[in-house]
Structures are given as structure tokens and as C-alpha cells.
Design a protein around this motif. Sequence first.
Motif, PDB file in Angstrom:
ATOM      1  N   SER A   1      41.386  20.525 -15.996  1.00 49.95           N
ATOM      2  CA  SER A   1      41.135  21.904 -16.404  1.00 49.95           C
ATOM      3  C   SER A   1      40.991  22.057 -17.909  1.00 49.95           C
ATOM      4  O   SER A   1      40.611  23.103 -18.392  1.00 49.95           O
ATOM      5  CB  SER A   1      42.283  22.791 -15.931  1.00 49.95           C
ATOM      6  OG  SER A   1      43.473  22.379 -16.572  1.00 49.95           O
ATOM      7  N   THR A   2      41.377  21.020 -18.676  1.00 48.54           N
ATOM      8  CA  THR A   2      41.270  21.150 -20.128  1.00 48.54           C
ATOM      9  C   THR A   2      40.257  20.163 -20.673  1.00 48.54           C
ATOM     10  O   THR A   2      40.197  19.922 -21.870  1.00 48.54           O
ATOM     11  CB  THR A   2      42.635  20.888 -20.786  1.00 48.54           C
ATOM     12  OG1 THR A   2      43.137  19.638 -20.313  1.00 48.54           O
ATOM     13  CG2 THR A   2      43.612  21.978 -20.428  1.00 48.54           C
ATOM     14  N   GLY A   3      39.437  19.596 -19.788  1.00 46.53           N
ATOM     15  CA  GLY A   3      38.392  18.676 -20.214  1.00 46.53           C
ATOM     16  C   GLY A   3      37.169  19.439 -20.688  1.00 46.53           C
ATOM     17  O   GLY A   3      37.232  20.651 -20.898  1.00 46.53           O
ATOM     18  N   PRO A   4      36.057  18.710 -20.808  1.00 44.09           N
ATOM     19  CA  PRO A   4      34.851  19.334 -21.355  1.00 44.09           C
ATOM     20  C   PRO A   4      34.382  20.550 -20.542  1.00 44.09           C
ATOM     21  O   PRO A   4      33.755  21.443 -21.077  1.00 44.09           O
ATOM     22  CB  PRO A   4      33.800  18.218 -21.274  1.00 44.09           C
ATOM     23  CG  PRO A   4      34.563  16.965 -21.140  1.00 44.09           C
ATOM     24  CD  PRO A   4      35.868  17.291 -20.509  1.00 44.09           C
ATOM     25  N   LYS A   5      34.688  20.586 -19.239  1.00 42.87           N
ATOM     26  CA  LYS A   5      34.188  21.706 -18.436  1.00 42.87           C
ATOM     27  C   LYS A   5      35.239  22.803 -18.253  1.00 42.87           C
ATOM     28  O   LYS A   5      35.032  23.724 -17.473  1.00 42.87           O
ATOM     29  CB  LYS A   5      33.722  21.192 -17.071  1.00 42.87           C
ATOM     30  CG  LYS A   5      32.452  20.362 -17.190  1.00 42.87           C
ATOM     31  CD  LYS A   5      32.138  19.607 -15.925  1.00 42.87           C
ATOM     32  CE  LYS A   5      31.570  20.519 -14.870  1.00 42.87           C
ATOM     33  NZ  LYS A   5      31.055  19.727 -13.724  1.00 42.87           N
ATOM     34  N   GLY A   6      36.335  22.688 -18.952  1.00 42.86           N
ATOM     35  CA  GLY A   6      37.355  23.725 -18.857  1.00 42.86           C
ATOM     36  C   GLY A   6      37.800  23.901 -17.419  1.00 42.86           C
ATOM     37  O   GLY A   6      37.975  22.942 -16.684  1.00 42.86           O
ATOM     38  N   GLY A   7      37.939  25.149 -17.003  1.00 41.32           N
ATOM     39  CA  GLY A   7      38.416  25.446 -15.657  1.00 41.32           C
ATOM     40  C   GLY A   7      37.514  24.916 -14.563  1.00 41.32           C
ATOM     41  O   GLY A   7      37.953  24.714 -13.428  1.00 41.32           O
ATOM     42  N   LEU A   8      36.249  24.691 -14.876  1.00 34.90           N
ATOM     43  CA  LEU A   8      35.318  24.199 -13.868  1.00 34.90           C
ATOM     44  C   LEU A   8      35.389  22.685 -13.725  1.00 34.90           C
ATOM     45  O   LEU A   8      34.606  22.100 -12.990  1.00 34.90           O
ATOM     46  CB  LEU A   8      33.882  24.593 -14.239  1.00 34.90           C
ATOM     47  CG  LEU A   8      33.575  26.079 -14.047  1.00 34.90           C
ATOM     48  CD1 LEU A   8      32.254  26.425 -14.719  1.00 34.90           C
ATOM     49  CD2 LEU A   8      33.503  26.423 -12.583  1.00 34.90           C
ATOM     50  N   GLY A   9      36.315  22.061 -14.424  1.00 37.52           N
ATOM     51  CA  GLY A   9      36.409  20.609 -14.380  1.00 37.52           C
ATOM     52  C   GLY A   9      36.834  20.089 -13.017  1.00 37.52           C
ATOM     53  O   GLY A   9      37.241  20.847 -12.135  1.00 37.52           O
TER      54      GLY A   9
END
Lengths: 409, 534
Positions: free
Chosen positions: A172-180
Amino acid sequence: MPLNADQLKKLVVGETVAIRGAATLEPAGGPGDKVFPPTHSVDDRNKNKPGAKYAFETRRIGGHDVTCVLIDSVQSQANRMEEALQALWADKQIALPVVSVDFSSVAPEVGRITSLTAPHRIADALLRDSLLDGQLFRLSDIGKSFTDASTRNATALFKVCPTGLVFGLWDSTGPKGGLGAKFQRGLVSEIVGINAVAGSKTASRIDPLNILKKAADIYVAVDGKERWTTDASSAKKENGEPVKFGKEGKPSEVNHGNVTPSIDSVGGGVTIDEARHTVVLSLASLRRLGFTTGADEARTVLAALALLAVFAAESRGHDLRSRCLLVPKKGSALKLEAVGRDGSATPVDLDLAGAIALYNEVVDNLPAGIKFEKPAGEAIVVLQPSPKLADLVKKSRDLAVAEADVGDV
Amino acid sequence: MLAIEIELLTGRYAATAHNDRGRAEWPPHPARFFSALVAALHDHENADQAERAALLWLEQQNAPSLWVDPESRVGRRQVLDVYVPVNDVTLGGDAAIREAEAKLSESATPATKRKAEAALEKVKREAVAIDAQPSDKALKTASALLPERRTRQVRTFPVVVPEMPTFAVLWPTADSSTHRAALEQLCARVTRLGHSSSLVRCSVVDRDFTPTLVPGDEGDVVLRVVGPGQLERLDRAFGHHGAFRNRILPARPQRYRSTSSVTALSPGAESVFSTDWVLFERVGGSRPVASRATDLARALRGALIEVHGNQDLPAALSGHAKSGPTEQPHVAFIPLPFVGHEHADGALMGCALVLPRELASSDRELLLRLVAKWEKERSNERGNLTLAGGTLPPFIVRRVDVPAKAALDPARWCRASTRFLTATPIALDRNPGNLRSNQGGTARKAALEAQQNISDACLRVVGVRPSSVEVSLVPLLPGAQHVRDFLPWPGRPGRTPRVRVHADIRFDAPVRGPLLLGAGRYFGLGLCLPVEDQ
């Protein structure tokens, strides 16, 4: 006959909904002995209620209400299973993709952290802020490979962190945020104590040197390394007066002297008749994972990995925390059954040795494209803490030591 | 007959109640199950058309019955705070680098390209280089990254352990033959219900079930169910929340009653007011407490009259016939305060139009159309309505079908009980005497008079007299206010202000609410909360 690779594959590929296991445990000291469940914070309203720190629940057993208590949560069990898998892997008994980073030089007590032990598995912030060949992990090829993983295509994550597909993962904290990448857990394990009664525990200290409260006044020493002194003349002075250690300069402020016994009923442990350990592996949820190649083989590996995790943790014994050691009741060790679409259950025969052999066999059966590259005990990559992170950790520790007021015991 | 059986594989159900974060949901709401089917539908990139058709058929069906353990046979785990490690502590180097790379790829001219390259190099260096003078924030972040000191966030995991780990969702009259195969496929892919640790086995079965909960207007339990258009609603909402933002499950409330006569208390007496309420939830504006209830009630009534255009509402709605006030019960305007919980503060959470049981359907229709007109003409772009008037600062509400706040749940005020405590004081029809008098016997006589008064009021509203009434000037429920905090009622020039008292009312047999008593009962006074009789 212990479950073999073909049989497991049939269960995974077919219509079997889940493999479920149950064991009955008892305190190592025998039934009726006290155990200490996990504690939770208590709000002011309940702070004096007996057993308030524990998560009690009422269950209906045999038509009666029985008070039970949570002994080990789903999340805690998952952590233990991952640790057990890591032990097997480090011992070179199984091949498993693991990403590790070594913090020994920076924080010796932290040591090595891997995608199995980091709080958020391979998506953890610690790995994110570490370097692979001088490059931040999530910018490296491996770090980028699983950014777009999803239930529809879990291949990339399977190759770098298959435990994420078993225990769940949310980047959730990767490049796609919540869409990860977000994957539900497929394995749930929980231990609940049956017929729990809150108890009390006592705390006290008898000083072997028998130092009395009035023995001397303790002052802050001028020399930081010496910390305290009873000699007022060589004490640190403030406005001409020697500074007392702590609040009143009593010997107890420097950990000497007796401590009056106290009775704690809020977190004083519980007695239980027995504990029930339930574990469920949802094969249906493994079937929902999509792969670009070798889907059946990959799902079978995940099932075998989950079963292995269960037995690996069990074999280490349920030494859950201080004064909470549980052992299987005679004749009630972990027994598995396969649950069909109609709810019918068929026994499944497996133990740790069988689970290891089963896992190794199905891993060998992985087709090209999703094979595990590294041999047992070798990480797929070893990260280094970035110099920036290492320096910050070191600096913040130095600061903590310097800032720690000598009165902070 | 369509019967879907769901077995809780772990023996427990972990799902948070939609209107109470500290409580587990039970029984499982049909709307939640429908959502699980929809999630299974979208497992594949292109949803199977037959499966889609099956769900479109299912949403058209009536609310299902349930075969499920009642609350009395269900164990609940104490909901305690659990601290879980967060993952958003980071030095953020990689995010900065990605941004710089994006800028580089966007740069058009050689000049901007060179600048962007230089910026990228700089960011790459800074991401890993040692900082001679690190900021406090960076130091804190670094130490919070290590597992032992990782920042933790509070979460709760409400869990329910039913005696029977299996339950069934039933559509007794539905003919599912054309969609059976598709439904079976979908059910095979429903692997959890609620929290991810609530693993389930789900399948369409042919067994006969005797439902234990059926849809029924007299029911005590309100469950969220779906209606036509739900699949489209969910698909549209997914576009907004992407499965990770906070969202509310679109649903409609359906009352359910228990079929077993053993578990349900069958109350003899019922209120003249029905459990059919039109609810408005407070979404903004002022936060008045219960003592301002009558102002808010008047504002609500005023708003409807204004929308209607003239004062000529039927007697059933306005309470006035040609000859004066009507005898028949009419619509009540009831502000709903947060009372009865340990930390209740008496704040008004919203208001409701409480319809009388014996309301003619034409009048009911008129009222609902009036409400719809009010919403259409006076609501702002978010669908919010403003209530104001007199000394009441603007109070912003929205009409809701399924309230999120427990205080607004009609079941909370309407459930059958043998004991009721006043949330707002009862305005007595007749002056009982001086309740505060110090003179020998006067206060006692007044109290007895007040008790008789209230007993009469109960007879008028529920048809039975209470077995005992105790009156008080101080509040008896947490959150309720002292009678002196309330403005005089009726508060009109030339009208004698009524004496108001709080009361603790007990009946011999359970009485089903809502219990609205006394002179101000159509305007929020005399609102009684059913409580456990201890």
C-alpha cells in the motif's frame, strides 16, 4: 500413507475447498496451570477489572456458555509460521525465494531481516529503504517486478515472495499507493484457551544486600559514567545544592532495595482447561490466483508451503511468550482433514518430515518460468542498508543515549 | 427455492458492524454476501456473462431469509485495541527518484533534458548519501523503521463465534434453474466473508432449510439487503474507491423477525406510533444537545410546511383539524439524541418523522411525497438539507435509509422492553404541584400526581398502565439533560409552560416502543429509551 505430491495436486486443482487442522493443547505444566495470553491496552474505564488486558470471549460449547480467551492471534501465528519457515530455509532444508538485508553492522540486535520476518513482508519499508547493488530496492529489477502483481497475475510475486501469497500482502505504500499489489491471506491459524478464569500475579523484590530505604541519599554524580554517588560533595550541583537522583534520591531510584509486593489481577494470567488450535488453508482462495504459466504447479507449491509452515511452527513447540508454553494433549496432536464442496471431511495424513519432502518435490516440479532459482538457504538477493539509513540509525541511537536523562531508569 | 450454505471454516466470523466499529456483525448481512459474489465475479479480467446474468437475476429477488444462529447462541470476543506496525514510515528516496525520472522523460528540449538529468543525478545521490546534519524528522523516521521500534497503529478485530459454524441464505420462492450453474461457479469462488481471516466454504445446496430469520416489518433485527441495480451501483462505486478507499456499502435496510417463538419476547402492548420512520442524519452545521430538541422538531415541521406551500396539511400530519388539535395520533417530529452510553453527550444525531401506526396510506403517501419534494427543492448539491429557525443555528441533515449512527436506529428506540428511561423529559399534561417544594408533603404529593399523570399518558400511548413510575428532575440516562436545561414548553405567549420531569417507567409485560409520552410528544419531549430491566 502421508500425502504425496500427486494427491496434493489433485486436492488443489479439484474441488476441495480447504484443508483444515485442529489440535488440542494444554499448558506445559499440566491442565489447570496458569498461562499468560497476549495483553492489550486497557482503557481507564476497565483498568481495575480482573483480566481486563486479555481478549476474553464467550463460546457456546455443548449448549453452555463457556468463557474462553485468545491465546495467540491470527497475525501472531502467521509471524511464527514465517519464522519457522525461515529457520528451515536457513538450515538449508528447503528452497524458498527470500530477500534479505543485513543490519548487523548498523544495529547488531536487529541482525538480518528478511521478507519473511519484516512486518510487511517484501513490501516492507525497511527493504524499500535498502540498496541492491547501490540502487534503492524498489527501483531495481526485482523490486519493480512485483509492483504490478495482482490476483489475476501473481507470477512475479510468486517468484520473489511466495509467502506473501499464503499469508497475505498489501503493497500500500509502494509506487501505486493504495492500488498496489493486494493479496488476501489463504492460511488462518488461531489458538484459543477454553474455560478461562483470570488469575493474579505478584511482583516483588527482596534485595540480596538488604539495603534499606533510609540507608543513604543518592545524588547525581558529576561524572556521567559514574551516574550516582552517595557523597554529596562530589555530586553534581545546581544552585549550590547537590542534585538528588530521580525524584527523592532513594536507593530504589538506582535499582537497589526491596520492592513492596504488589498483586496484579488485571494482567495476572488465566487458568484454562485446554487450548484449541485451529488452522485452515483455503484451497479455493489459491485457485483464485492467476499465473501466466504453470498455474496448477504454482498453486500446489503454495499449498505445500502453507502446510509446511503449519508443521514447522508446530514442531518448534508453542512457546508463545513468557509463561505461556503449550504442548499437545496426549492423542490430540495436529490432525488434518480435507473439506469438500458439500462440507464432508476426509482425513489427510501428514507430519513435518512428510511436509518437507512434499514441499521439496512440488518445488522440483515447477516448470521453467517460475522455477525457484536459488538453492536452499540462499537468498535471491541480499540488500545492504543504505549509508544514509545506517548513518541515521547510528546518529539517532547516539542521541538517545546522550539525551537519556540519568533520572530515566 | 435457492439455498446457499456458508460454512465458517475457522469457526468464527470476523466482520465489523456497519454502524458500530467496536462490535462484530451478526448475523451476516445479505448485502455483504452479495458483495462477496460480485468480488468473485470480477476474478477474471472479463466477467463471465452467465455469472453476471445470475447476479442481475439475484438482485431482483426479494430479501432472503436466513437459517442462522440467533444472538443468544453466539459468543462474542471482547473488542480490544491491537497495535499493528505501519508501513508508511520511509525515507522516501525511491519516490523522489521516480518523480525525477518522470520529469526527465517529459522534458522536450535539450536544455530541459540536461537540467532534468542533473536533477535526477542529484536526487539519486541524496537518496543514499550520508547527511552531515540530519533533520529531526529523518532521525525519527530511521529509528521508527526498525522492526522493534516500528510505529504502530490501533486496529480492532471484532469477532463472533456462533455455536453452529454454518448458516444459509435462502430464497424460498425463487426459481434459480436457469442460473444455478453460474451461481455454483460464483459460490465456489467465495472464499471469505468479512475480514480476510473469516475463511468460508460456500455452495448452492438442495437441502431443505427451515429459516430462523425472515423479513418482517415487526422484526427487531435490521439487516442490510440489496435491491435491483446493486451490481451496477457496486461497479460504479469501485471506480471511485478502487477497493482501498473508505466506502459505505450501498444497501437498503430490511427488518427481520425471528421465526422461533422461544427466542422472541412477544409483547402484548404496542405504541400508537409505528416503527416506520423517515430518518435524517446530521451531517454538519451546529451540534445542539437534547435540550434544544423542541427547536429542532419545530424546524423540521416548519420545513415541511414551507415546502407544502400552505398550512393546509391533513390532520394526520399537522395535528390540527378545523376545530382545533386532533385527538388521533399524528406524525411526530422527533430529534434523536445520543444517550444511554457511558460516553454519551446528549448531542442530537439527527431527527426522524415517526408515523402513527394507524396512518391512512393516502396520508402516508402524501407525507413521503412531501419529503421527496423537500429533498428535491431544498437540498444542496450533496443532497443535504438545512434545518434552522428561531434561535436554532443551521443544522444540516441528509435523509438516510440505513443510519450509520446507533442513536438513529429505530430498533434502538422501538424494541420491546419492560423498562423505559426518559431521554428527554416528559411535559406533564396537568400541573402536579411543586416538585421542588421544601414544605412537608408538598413535593411528595406532587411526585405522586406526576406519576399518575405519566401512567395516564402510557395508557393513552401504549394501552397499558405501567406497574411503577419514578419521577426525577435530574437525568436518569447518561447524556440526557436536566429538565431545567430545556426551554419552556410550549413556549408560546399566552400558553402556560408545562412542568417537565424525567421518569423511570416499568411495565409488567414487555411493551414495544417507540414510547413518546406527554404534552410535547410530537415534538421530541417525552422520548423514552427501552433499557434492560435489572
